[in-house]
Write a protein that holds these residues in place. Structure first.
Motif, PDB file in Angstrom:
ATOM      1  N   VAL A  44      18.094  15.176  -2.267  1.00 30.80           N
ATOM      2  CA  VAL A  44      17.870  16.626  -2.296  1.00 30.80           C
ATOM      3  C   VAL A  44      18.186  17.193  -3.680  1.00 30.80           C
ATOM      4  CG1 VAL A  44      18.631  18.824  -1.306  1.00 30.80           C
ATOM      5  CG2 VAL A  44      18.293  16.838   0.179  1.00 30.80           C
ATOM      6  N   ALA A  45      19.199  16.648  -4.338  1.00 30.80           N
ATOM      7  CA  ALA A  45      19.633  17.165  -5.646  1.00 30.80           C
ATOM      8  C   ALA A  45      18.531  17.110  -6.705  1.00 30.80           C
ATOM      9  CB  ALA A  45      20.851  16.394  -6.132  1.00 30.80           C
ATOM     10  N   VAL A  46      17.549  16.230  -6.532  1.00 28.06           N
ATOM     11  CA  VAL A  46      16.467  16.133  -7.520  1.00 28.06           C
ATOM     12  C   VAL A  46      15.126  16.557  -6.938  1.00 28.06           C
ATOM     13  CG1 VAL A  46      17.618  14.421  -8.965  1.00 28.06           C
ATOM     14  CG2 VAL A  46      16.145  13.658  -7.102  1.00 28.06           C
ATOM     15  N   GLY A  47      15.159  17.245  -5.796  1.00 26.93           N
ATOM     16  CA  GLY A  47      13.931  17.809  -5.243  1.00 26.93           C
ATOM     17  C   GLY A  47      13.327  17.063  -4.076  1.00 26.93           C
ATOM     18  N   GLY A  48      13.920  15.965  -3.673  1.00 22.77           N
ATOM     19  CA  GLY A  48      13.420  15.227  -2.517  1.00 22.77           C
ATOM     20  C   GLY A  48      14.022  15.765  -1.226  1.00 22.77           C
ATOM     21  N   ALA A  49      13.711  15.095  -0.138  1.00 22.92           N
ATOM     22  CA  ALA A  49      14.257  15.495   1.167  1.00 22.92           C
ATOM     23  C   ALA A  49      15.289  14.492   1.679  1.00 22.92           C
ATOM     24  CB  ALA A  49      13.124  15.641   2.175  1.00 22.92           C
ATOM     25  N   GLN A  53       0.868  -1.172   0.000  1.00 25.33           N
ATOM     26  CA  GLN A  53       0.000   0.000   0.000  1.00 25.33           C
ATOM     27  C   GLN A  53       0.899   1.215   0.000  1.00 25.33           C
ATOM     28  OE1 GLN A  53      -2.388  -0.231   3.501  1.00 25.33           O
ATOM     29  NE2 GLN A  53      -3.514  -2.011   2.819  1.00 25.33           N
ATOM     30  N   LEU A  54       0.568   2.193  -0.825  1.00 26.51           N
ATOM     31  CA  LEU A  54       1.361   3.406  -0.922  1.00 26.51           C
ATOM     32  C   LEU A  54       0.505   4.600  -0.551  1.00 26.51           C
ATOM     33  CD1 LEU A  54       2.972   2.774  -4.410  1.00 26.51           C
ATOM     34  CD2 LEU A  54       3.988   2.321  -2.206  1.00 26.51           C
ATOM     35  N   ARG A  55       1.135   5.547   0.129  1.00 25.55           N
ATOM     36  CA  ARG A  55       0.455   6.817   0.362  1.00 25.55           C
ATOM     37  C   ARG A  55       1.499   7.910   0.379  1.00 25.55           C
ATOM     38  NH1 ARG A  55       1.000   8.436   5.693  1.00 25.55           N
ATOM     39  NH2 ARG A  55       1.510   6.769   7.112  1.00 25.55           N
ATOM     40  N   ARG A  56       1.146   9.041  -0.155  1.00 25.77           N
ATOM     41  CA  ARG A  56       2.072  10.170  -0.190  1.00 25.77           C
ATOM     42  C   ARG A  56       2.071  10.838   1.171  1.00 25.77           C
ATOM     43  NH1 ARG A  56       2.136  15.652  -1.329  1.00 25.77           N
ATOM     44  NH2 ARG A  56       4.029  16.329  -2.365  1.00 25.77           N
ATOM     45  N   SER A  57       3.256  11.103   1.674  1.00 27.47           N
ATOM     46  CA  SER A  57       3.385  11.796   2.937  1.00 27.47           C
ATOM     47  C   SER A  57       3.261  13.297   2.683  1.00 27.47           C
ATOM     48  CB  SER A  57       4.738  11.473   3.568  1.00 27.47           C
ATOM     49  OG  SER A  57       4.878  12.131   4.788  1.00 27.47           O
ATOM     50  N   SER A  58       2.653  14.015   3.593  1.00 26.54           N
ATOM     51  CA  SER A  58       2.435  15.444   3.375  1.00 26.54           C
ATOM     52  C   SER A  58       3.619  16.293   3.799  1.00 26.54           C
ATOM     53  CB  SER A  58       1.182  15.887   4.143  1.00 26.54           C
ATOM     54  OG  SER A  58       1.369  15.659   5.523  1.00 26.54           O
ATOM     55  N   ASP A  59       4.593  15.711   4.530  1.00 34.85           N
ATOM     56  CA  ASP A  59       5.688  16.531   5.047  1.00 34.85           C
ATOM     57  C   ASP A  59       6.900  16.632   4.128  1.00 34.85           C
ATOM     58  OD1 ASP A  59       6.366  13.905   5.385  1.00 34.85           O
ATOM     59  OD2 ASP A  59       7.248  14.156   7.363  1.00 34.85           O
ATOM     60  N   ALA A  60       6.933  15.915   3.062  1.00 40.02           N
ATOM     61  CA  ALA A  60       8.072  15.967   2.147  1.00 40.02           C
ATOM     62  C   ALA A  60       7.568  15.879   0.709  1.00 40.02           C
ATOM     63  CB  ALA A  60       9.038  14.823   2.439  1.00 40.02           C
ATOM     64  N   ASN A  61       8.286  16.518  -0.184  1.00 44.84           N
ATOM     65  CA  ASN A  61       7.858  16.641  -1.570  1.00 44.84           C
ATOM     66  C   ASN A  61       7.649  15.294  -2.269  1.00 44.84           C
ATOM     67  OD1 ASN A  61       7.136  18.001  -3.888  1.00 44.84           O
ATOM     68  ND2 ASN A  61       9.236  18.233  -4.583  1.00 44.84           N
ATOM     69  N   TYR A  62       8.671  14.434  -2.268  1.00 39.25           N
ATOM     70  CA  TYR A  62       8.579  13.173  -3.007  1.00 39.25           C
ATOM     71  C   TYR A  62       8.487  11.943  -2.105  1.00 39.25           C
ATOM     72  CZ  TYR A  62       9.861  15.847  -7.138  1.00 39.25           C
ATOM     73  OH  TYR A  62       9.891  16.745  -8.159  1.00 39.25           O
ATOM     74  N   ARG A  63       8.506  12.097  -0.830  1.00 35.14           N
ATOM     75  CA  ARG A  63       8.473  10.952   0.081  1.00 35.14           C
ATOM     76  C   ARG A  63       7.176  10.174  -0.091  1.00 35.14           C
ATOM     77  NH1 ARG A  63      10.662   9.167   5.135  1.00 35.14           N
ATOM     78  NH2 ARG A  63       9.106   7.924   6.222  1.00 35.14           N
ATOM     79  N   VAL A  64       7.316   8.864  -0.104  1.00 33.82           N
ATOM     80  CA  VAL A  64       6.164   7.970  -0.177  1.00 33.82           C
ATOM     81  C   VAL A  64       6.296   6.963   0.955  1.00 33.82           C
ATOM     82  CG1 VAL A  64       4.954   6.257  -1.572  1.00 33.82           C
ATOM     83  CG2 VAL A  64       6.016   8.212  -2.685  1.00 33.82           C
ATOM     84  N   ASP A  65       5.252   6.813   1.751  1.00 38.88           N
ATOM     85  CA  ASP A  65       5.234   5.796   2.798  1.00 38.88           C
ATOM     86  C   ASP A  65       4.617   4.544   2.215  1.00 38.88           C
ATOM     87  OD1 ASP A  65       4.492   8.454   4.972  1.00 38.88           O
ATOM     88  OD2 ASP A  65       6.386   7.364   4.902  1.00 38.88           O
ATOM     89  N   ILE A  66       5.266   3.441   2.455  1.00 34.66           N
ATOM     90  CA  ILE A  66       4.887   2.162   1.855  1.00 34.66           C
ATOM     91  C   ILE A  66       4.583   1.181   2.970  1.00 34.66           C
ATOM     92  CG2 ILE A  66       5.681   0.278   0.370  1.00 34.66           C
ATOM     93  CD1 ILE A  66       7.816   2.376  -0.679  1.00 34.66           C
ATOM     94  N   ARG A  67       3.593   0.385   2.774  1.00 30.46           N
ATOM     95  CA  ARG A  67       3.288  -0.705   3.689  1.00 30.46           C
ATOM     96  C   ARG A  67       3.435  -1.988   2.879  1.00 30.46           C
ATOM     97  NH1 ARG A  67       3.170  -0.538   8.859  1.00 30.46           N
ATOM     98  NH2 ARG A  67       2.115  -2.280   9.759  1.00 30.46           N
ATOM     99  N   ALA A  68       4.446  -2.801   3.183  1.00 31.47           N
ATOM    100  CA  ALA A  68       4.691  -4.068   2.498  1.00 31.47           C
ATOM    101  C   ALA A  68       4.309  -5.184   3.459  1.00 31.47           C
ATOM    102  CB  ALA A  68       6.152  -4.176   2.088  1.00 31.47           C
ATOM    103  N   GLY A  69       3.105  -5.706   3.295  1.00 30.72           N
ATOM    104  CA  GLY A  69       2.603  -6.647   4.287  1.00 30.72           C
ATOM    105  C   GLY A  69       2.402  -5.894   5.577  1.00 30.72           C
ATOM    106  N   ARG A  70       3.071  -6.338   6.637  1.00 29.88           N
ATOM    107  CA  ARG A  70       2.961  -5.641   7.927  1.00 29.88           C
ATOM    108  C   ARG A  70       4.164  -4.736   8.206  1.00 29.88           C
ATOM    109  NH1 ARG A  70       4.605 -11.008   9.823  1.00 29.88           N
ATOM    110  NH2 ARG A  70       6.437 -10.731  11.107  1.00 29.88           N
ATOM    111  N   HIS A  71       5.032  -4.559   7.207  1.00 33.24           N
ATOM    112  CA  HIS A  71       6.275  -3.819   7.397  1.00 33.24           C
ATOM    113  C   HIS A  71       6.202  -2.427   6.780  1.00 33.24           C
ATOM    114  CE1 HIS A  71       7.942  -7.628   8.676  1.00 33.24           C
ATOM    115  NE2 HIS A  71       7.436  -8.158   7.585  1.00 33.24           N
ATOM    116  N   PRO A  72       6.488  -1.400   7.576  1.00 33.54           N
ATOM    117  CA  PRO A  72       6.537  -0.048   7.012  1.00 33.54           C
ATOM    118  C   PRO A  72       7.878   0.206   6.316  1.00 33.54           C
ATOM    119  CG  PRO A  72       6.912   0.037   9.368  1.00 33.54           C
ATOM    120  CD  PRO A  72       6.641  -1.408   9.029  1.00 33.54           C
TER     121      PRO A  72
END
Length: 113
Positions: free
Chosen positions: A35-40, A9-28
């Motif tokens: 930073v060089a390409v716009g991420g944190a 399961q994927l969801r975009r985190s609101s605190d960082a531009n490109y960060r994505v929080d992933i749930r793989a089974g029961r594991h976060p």
């Protein structure tokens, strides 16, 4: 055979531009861009996660094979690198696998005939 539950399961985190929080089974897990390409740079990049998945699959497969063959294997190190090619396409540029061996593993007890 029952279908397996949704693996990721994927969801975009609101605190960082490109960060994505992933749930793989029961594991976060998380992914982000440098930073060089716009991420944190708060998590591995998607390419880093892909290389990690490939390397872990290689290490697990080698360990399973060695166990089945009763080969001594103390560890596996998989080294992967990537590079950007034309049009920013990413490709694996190097792959090296080191198998670390030690003493002979214990043999299973054979039944007496």
């Amino acid at each position: 055979m029952r279908p397996s539950p949704a693996f990721g399961q994927l969801r975009r985190s609101s605190d960082a531009n490109y960060r994505v929080d992933i749930r793989a089974g029961r594991h976060p897990v998380a992914a982000d861009e440098p930073v060089a390409v716009g991420g944190a740079d708060t998590a591995p990049s998607p390419v880093g996660l892909s290389l990690s998945a490939l390397g872990s699959c290689t290490a697990i497969t080698l360990r399973m094979y060695a166990q089945r063959k009763w080969w001594p294997l103390d560890g596996v190190r998989v080294h992967l690198a990537h590079e950007q090619g034309p049009e920013k396409a990413v490709r694996i540029s190097s792959n090296r696998t080191d198998c670390v061996t030690g003493g002979a593993p214990p043999r299973p007890a054979r039944p007496l005939a």
